[in-house]
Write an enzyme that holds these catalytic residues in place. Structure first.
Site, PDB file in Angstrom:
ATOM      1  N   SER A  80      87.149  77.839 -24.681  1.00  0.00           N
ATOM      2  CA  SER A  80      87.124  76.484 -25.228  1.00  0.00           C
ATOM      3  C   SER A  80      87.731  76.542 -26.630  1.00  0.00           C
ATOM      4  O   SER A  80      88.127  77.586 -27.100  1.00  0.00           O
ATOM      5  CB  SER A  80      85.704  75.944 -25.246  1.00  0.00           C
ATOM      6  OG  SER A  80      84.823  76.934 -25.675  1.00  0.00           O
ATOM      7  N   LYS A 114      95.211  66.337 -26.952  1.00  0.00           N
ATOM      8  CA  LYS A 114      94.062  66.956 -26.285  1.00  0.00           C
ATOM      9  C   LYS A 114      93.654  66.039 -25.146  1.00  0.00           C
ATOM     10  O   LYS A 114      93.033  64.997 -25.358  1.00  0.00           O
ATOM     11  CB  LYS A 114      92.906  67.176 -27.251  1.00  0.00           C
ATOM     12  CG  LYS A 114      91.757  67.915 -26.578  1.00  0.00           C
ATOM     13  CD  LYS A 114      90.738  68.408 -27.565  1.00  0.00           C
ATOM     14  CE  LYS A 114      89.764  69.393 -26.927  1.00  0.00           C
ATOM     15  NZ  LYS A 114      89.033  68.853 -25.773  1.00  0.00           N
ATOM     16  N   CYS A 410      51.046  68.061 -22.746  1.00  0.00           N
ATOM     17  CA  CYS A 410      49.936  68.970 -22.431  1.00  0.00           C
ATOM     18  C   CYS A 410      48.804  68.886 -23.452  1.00  0.00           C
ATOM     19  O   CYS A 410      47.817  69.611 -23.339  1.00  0.00           O
ATOM     20  CB  CYS A 410      50.432  70.406 -22.323  1.00  0.00           C
ATOM     21  SG  CYS A 410      50.871  71.116 -23.915  1.00  0.00           S
TER      22      CYS A 410
HETATM   23  S1  IVH Z   1      94.302  75.067 -24.954  1.00  0.00           S
HETATM   24  C1  IVH Z   1      92.647  79.044 -25.668  1.00  0.00           C
HETATM   25  N1  IVH Z   1      95.469  72.719 -25.011  1.00  0.00           N
HETATM   26  O1  IVH Z   1      90.168  71.405 -24.149  1.00  0.00           O
HETATM   27  C2  IVH Z   1      92.558  77.585 -25.706  1.00  0.00           C
HETATM   28  N2  IVH Z   1      93.248  72.829 -24.210  1.00  0.00           N
HETATM   29  O2  IVH Z   1      87.960  72.849 -25.657  1.00  0.00           O
HETATM   30  C3  IVH Z   1      92.559  76.978 -24.372  1.00  0.00           C
HETATM   31  N3  IVH Z   1      92.332  70.690 -23.478  1.00  0.00           N
HETATM   32  O3  IVH Z   1      88.928  73.502 -21.677  1.00  0.00           O
HETATM   33  C4  IVH Z   1      92.731  75.540 -24.355  1.00  0.00           C
HETATM   34  N4  IVH Z   1      94.112  69.489 -23.923  1.00  0.00           N
HETATM   35  O4  IVH Z   1      90.385  71.620 -20.895  1.00  0.00           O
HETATM   36  C5  IVH Z   1      94.355  73.396 -24.718  1.00  0.00           C
HETATM   37  N5  IVH Z   1      96.638  70.718 -25.111  1.00  0.00           N
HETATM   38  C6  IVH Z   1      95.534  71.400 -24.801  1.00  0.00           C
HETATM   39  C7  IVH Z   1      94.393  70.761 -24.264  1.00  0.00           C
HETATM   40  C8  IVH Z   1      93.260  71.520 -23.985  1.00  0.00           C
HETATM   41  C9  IVH Z   1      92.869  69.470 -23.448  1.00  0.00           C
HETATM   42  C10 IVH Z   1      90.952  71.018 -23.061  1.00  0.00           C
HETATM   43  C11 IVH Z   1      90.874  72.156 -22.090  1.00  0.00           C
HETATM   44  C12 IVH Z   1      89.868  73.118 -22.633  1.00  0.00           C
HETATM   45  C13 IVH Z   1      89.242  72.342 -23.724  1.00  0.00           C
HETATM   46  C14 IVH Z   1      88.959  73.306 -24.863  1.00  0.00           C
END
Ligand code: IVH
Length: 680
Positions: A80, A114, A410
């Site tokens: 994440s 994102k 409780c």
């Molecule tokens: S990179 C090593 N790029 O955000 C990093 N993630 O909090 C891997 N997400 O589970 C993630 N847009 O589902 C990356 N342009 C983007 C993204 C992205 C959405 C989501 C992804 C991940 C979460 C991370």
């Protein structure tokens, strides 16, 4: 043209139109025309079944529903991202990156939207889509290939040429806003329940066992990165990789941009923020990634998130509503959390009926009273919270909240203590596992998807099992029989059997999951995984003292103390013994072991002294990632001692025993031999 040739050309033409529509966003024919071509292909394939191919556009929707999803271990974890909300947090990120890289000038970043969807991984072998998986807990996901094949934006075969023998593409599955509106319109027409928001609808669609249902949901895909990749000679920057993926026909957001330095990041945030409402899909922020892959590898990871990337989130959505009542929730560790019961209000994509008030101090600080008009906030999957009170709208009847002296569940006395961070007073029920609420929460946690993953053991069932005193501890679950379950409400034979089967199935968890399932305070998934990796077996973990525990990345004095406390409680040891009794749970120790193919596979490494640029934690993670094991003390079994400034007795001992002593530079050089591939 022979019908065989026509068949081949139709396949190509249809995939080209898919590409035009879903990837380039520039359709060249009408839907009706597309449907006509599709029908022609179907008819020809029916006439010539011998020419049917798995990558034909007609074969996107598979046959029969699956009985269940098969777990998939990710080759490299799906991580994440850390979050930043304010500009100064982004500045701090940029600062850390420059410091970590000892960079003189500005850093080049890849800036991207994102996406507010679900992470998936797609594996292509020789250009052909072989597997699609969900993120799951980051380490293990579920095989949803049949579902992902139904997305026309995902090529079944990569375009162009020059693909690696095998490549794992990572990205997000989501539903566009206009498609979502149409989907709900259809639901309304059919008199079926509407979906709450595009993200939930996408999540539901992806988890369908019947791909024919998934196919009716308008899912889309965007690629944003890579898993591992074999071989050398590939692009050396993230942005060049995204361009390469786009060239192979994978959808990549047109909004991606290579920007320079902090100013470039903040300008991108402003720009995308301004365009947010007009984008066709939901985003909840932007993501910045250090563009250079070698630099990414050098920065490495903290716990579950990379150091080379951060999500810059948009402010959470807020709404105004009435606070009807304040009730108390008793958590797994006995903490009493005041919860605001609200007049239902739509915010951040869902209808919110309750929001957390955190603790008593918080209520006092915000001066929240029952009957107040309040501002609530919700972002992503975060629990909604009460932000502030609209004092000028306070009714005369508003009344103050008083924390009860006794646990509402409780009736044990309530004790106050300072929380782990030393920040706030927490009221706690002193009943421990005598308190049914704590027992229920502990059981729910134990059975949860990321812990022992006992399917079907949800709120209602746990409620009954505890209320009827059928189950007191997790160990009791493994002694359940049909007879005990027969008394429960709404428990048909079939569901009872299913539950028993699910419990049986949970008996071989990874050691990491088992540790996490125990519900030790302050031991989350990431820490549990590190503990499993470090100690390798439950017995060794049980025997570890605080000093040894603190050798584990992420484990400081507080966490070490919580772990020791947990394992010195006779009741907990008793439950563990019962759980692991013959015929019971067997945590899978090998599963937690370090990668067998890393350059340090099987090597025991001790860190001592202060390294010039790596924190001990970072060095530890790199060693573990390369298959090494960390140890706190030097012995004949030690392979390397990594010594920094002011290394003391351990260095001395290494010299006595003739153990190889290396410095940071040598460690990095050792680790670098594993990297003929861009590390991701
Ligand atoms: S990179 C090593 N790029 O955000 C990093 N993630 O909090 C891997 N997400 O589970 C993630 N847009 O589902 C990356 N342009 C983007 C993204 C992205 C959405 C989501 C992804 C991940 C979460 C991370």
């Amino acid at each position: 043209m022979s019908s065989g040739d026509r068949l081949d050309s139709l396949r190509e033409v249809i995939e080209q139109h898919n590409y035009q529509y879903y990837v380039l966003d520039a359709p060249q024919i009408s839907d009706a025309e597309y449907d006509r071509l599709f029908a022609e292909l179907q008819a020809l394939e029916a006439e010539h079944p011998e020419r049917l191919r798995a990558d034909s556009p007609t074969q996107r929707v598979g046959g029969a529903p699956l009985p269940q999803f098969v777990p998939v271990a990710h080759a490299t974890p799906m991580l994440s991202l850390s979050n930043a909300f304010a500009d100064d947090e982004v500045a701090a990120f940029d600062h850390r990156v420059r410091e970590g890289l000892a960079a003189e000038g500005e850093i080049a970043y890849s800036a991207e939207p994102k996406f507010d969807g679900l992470a998936v991984s797609l594996t292509y072998e020789m250009g052909v889509l072989r597997r699609g998986a969900t993120r799951g807990d980051g380490t293990t996901g579920e095989d949803v290939t049949a579902n992902l094949r139904t997305l026309r934006s995902i090529p079944l075969r990569l375009r162009g040429s020059g693909w690696p023998a095998s490549i794992e593409v990572r990205g997000e599955v989501l539903i566009w806003r206009s498609d979502f509106a149409r989907l709900n319109e259809r639901q309304r027409e059919k008199g079926e329940k509407e979906f709450v928001n595009p993200r939930n609808a996408a999540a539901g669609a992806l988890r369908q066992l019947d791909p024919r249902i998934t196919a009716t949901r308008p899912l889309r895909f965007f690629a944003y990165g890579l898993g591992a990749i074999d071989g050398a000679g590939w692009p050396s920057s993230h942005s060049a990789w995204l361009d390469r993926l786009a060239g192979w026909g994978l959808p990549v957001a047109g909004e991606r941009r290579r920007v320079s330095g902090l100013a470039g990041l903040l300008a991108y945030y402003q720009e995308i923020g301004g365009r947010r409402a007009s984008l066709p899909y939901d985003i909840d922020g932007v993501v910045y990634k250090v563009d250079d892959l070698a630099a990414q590898a050098r920065l490495g990871f903290v716990s579950r998130a990379p150091r080379f990337a951060i999500a810059h989130k948009f402010p959470a959505e807020e709404a105004v509503t009435e606070l009807l009542e304040i009730s108390i929730q008793v958590g797994r560790t006995g903490a009493l959390t005041p919860v605001a019961r609200l007049q239902p209000v739509f915010v951040g994509g869902v209808t919110v009926t309750s929001a957390t008030l955190h603790n008593e101090d918080e209520i006092r600080r915000k001066d929240v009273r029952i009957g107040d008009v309040v501002v609530v906030r919700r972002a992503g999957d975060v629990i909604p919270e009460v932000v502030r009170v609209l004092l000028d709208q306070r009714p005369a009847t508003a009344r103050a909240f008083v924390m009860p002296q006794r646990c509402p569940v409780c009736a044990s006395s309530v004790v106050r203590s300072v929380d782990e961070k030393g920040a706030a007073a927490v009221a706690r029920c002193s009943g421990g596992l005598f308190c049914p609420a704590q027992r229920k929460q502990a059981l729910l946690h134990f059975a949860s998807r990321r812990a022992m993953d006992i399917e079907g053991l949800g709120d209602r069932l746990v409620e009954q099992l505890v209320d009827h005193d059928i189950v007191r501890t997790p160990a009791d679950l493994y002694r359940l029989g049909l007879l005990a379950l027969a008394h429960l409400e709404r428990m048909a034979d079939k569901s009872a059997n299913n539950l028993l089967a699910a419990i049986e199935k949970s008996k071989r968890p990874t050691l990491a999951r088992f540790i996490y399932a125990l519900g030790i305070r302050n031991v989350g998934e990431a820490t549990a995984r590190e503990l499993a990796r470090q100690f390798g077996s439950l017995d060794r973990l049980l025997a570890a003292d605080e000093a040894q525990l603190m050798q584990v990345p992420d484990v400081g004095p507080t966490v070490a103390q919580c772990i020791r406390q947990f394992f010195s409680e006779p009741h907990n040891l008793e439950v563990i013994a019962q759980l692991c009794a013959p015929g019971g749970v067997v945590p899978q120790e090998s599963d937690a072991a370090a990668p067998a193919d890393g350059v340090l596979a099987g090597k025991v490494v001790v860190l001592t002294g202060t390294l010039p640029s790596l924190t001990r934690e970072a060095a530890g993670q790199m060693i573990i990632a390369a298959g090494g094991k960390l140890s706190a003390s030097v012995s004949k079994k030690t392979d390397y001692v990594v010594a920094g400034a002011e290394a003391g007795s351990k260095l001395e001992k290494a010299r006595q025993l003739g153990v190889e002593v290396i410095d940071q530079g040598r460690l990095l050089a050792l680790l670098d031999t594993t990297r003929e591939q861009p590390a991701r």
